[in-house]
Design a protein around this motif. Structure first.
Motif, short mmCIF file in Angstrom:
data_model
loop_
_atom_site.label_atom_id
_atom_site.label_comp_id
_atom_site.label_asym_id
_atom_site.label_seq_id
_atom_site.Cartn_x
_atom_site.Cartn_y
_atom_site.Cartn_z
N ALA A 119 0.83 -1.21 0.00
CA ALA A 119 0.00 0.00 0.00
C ALA A 119 0.86 1.26 0.00
O ALA A 119 0.60 2.21 -0.75
CB ALA A 119 -0.94 -0.01 1.21
N ARG A 120 1.90 1.28 0.82
CA ARG A 120 2.79 2.45 0.87
C ARG A 120 3.52 2.63 -0.45
O ARG A 120 3.72 3.74 -0.92
CB ARG A 120 3.77 2.33 2.03
N HIS A 121 3.93 1.52 -1.07
CA HIS A 121 4.61 1.58 -2.36
C HIS A 121 3.67 2.16 -3.43
O HIS A 121 4.06 3.01 -4.23
CB HIS A 121 5.08 0.18 -2.76
N ALA A 126 1.85 6.55 -6.98
CA ALA A 126 0.81 7.49 -7.41
C ALA A 126 1.27 8.93 -7.24
O ALA A 126 1.04 9.78 -8.10
CB ALA A 126 -0.48 7.24 -6.63
N LEU A 127 1.95 9.21 -6.13
CA LEU A 127 2.47 10.56 -5.91
C LEU A 127 3.53 10.94 -6.94
O LEU A 127 3.55 12.06 -7.44
CB LEU A 127 3.05 10.69 -4.50
N GLU A 132 5.03 13.99 -11.74
CA GLU A 132 5.49 14.03 -13.14
C GLU A 132 4.46 14.73 -14.02
O GLU A 132 4.80 15.53 -14.88
CB GLU A 132 5.74 12.62 -13.67
N SER A 133 3.20 14.41 -13.80
CA SER A 133 2.12 15.01 -14.58
C SER A 133 2.08 16.52 -14.36
O SER A 133 1.92 17.30 -15.31
CB SER A 133 0.79 14.37 -14.18
N LEU A 134 2.22 16.93 -13.09
CA LEU A 134 2.22 18.37 -12.79
C LEU A 134 3.44 19.06 -13.39
O LEU A 134 3.33 20.17 -13.91
CB LEU A 134 2.19 18.58 -11.27
#
Length: 190
Positions: A119-121, A126-127, A132-134
């Motif tokens: 879950a942490r991975h 996702a972050l 990267e998207s931002l």
């Protein structure tokens, strides 16, 4: 699909016990390493979904093995630590480890440690993707603003007209607005 796990533990009895516990819990042990160097090589060749590494191993300690594995390919890692090795936990966190099991551990300790690490991975992945998207969006915005400014200065266009020209060139060429803007900047910013 079963989760494929790399187990790295220099003590044979603990390694075999861990394999048995993991398989009983429904996981697939895809590789077993006896030292940190072997763990890095097997992580590369076997491409596991998760790795469980002992902190203290010959040839290369678990924390450094984790760091090398993560440098090549992000994956969740659970560290095995003996009771009283708390100072190593901070170093493991710095290396990018996501979960811990303190020896001696019970079979019921395994699934929560694995799920927590996964879950942490996934949260971190996702972050990273969002960042990267931002960053891409910001780079595109900068290129578009620069191109608009150059069109306004060199062609005497209003901001709205400069943007309309960029948008039309993008539509006609079938290229993204950012690519058109970068081409305008390259052409006019000479």
């Amino acid at each position: 699909m079963s989760l494929r796990i790399l187990v790295a533990e220099d003590e044979t009895i603990i390694r075999l016990d861990l394999r048995s516990l993991l398989e009983n819990a429904g996981f697939e042990v895809c590789a077993e390493a006896r030292d940190g160097v072997e763990a890095v090589a097997l992580a590369r060749s076997e491409q596991p979904d998760l790795a469980i590494l002992d902190v203290k191993m010959p040839k290369l300690v678990g924390i450094e093995a984790a760091r090398r594995i993560l440098d090549e390919r992000p994956l969740p890692i659970v560290m095995l630590t003996a009771y009283g090795q708390e100072e190593l936990v901070a170093r493991a966190i710095e290396a990018g480890v996501f979960g811990y099991l303190v020896k001696p551990f019970r079979e019921t300790d395994l699934p929560p440690a694995i799920e927590t690490a996964r879950a942490r991975h996934e949260e971190l992945a996702a972050l990273r993707e969002e960042a990267e998207s931002l960053a891409d969006a910001l780079a595109a915005r900068k290129a578009i603003e620069r191109a608009k400014g150059l069109l306004m200065a060199k062609e005497g266009l209003s901001e709205a007209d400069a943007f309309a020209r960029l948008r039309k060139a993008s539509q006609v060429s079938g290229k993204p607005l950012k690519v058109v803007a970068e081409a305008v900047v390259a052409t006019l910013d000479a």
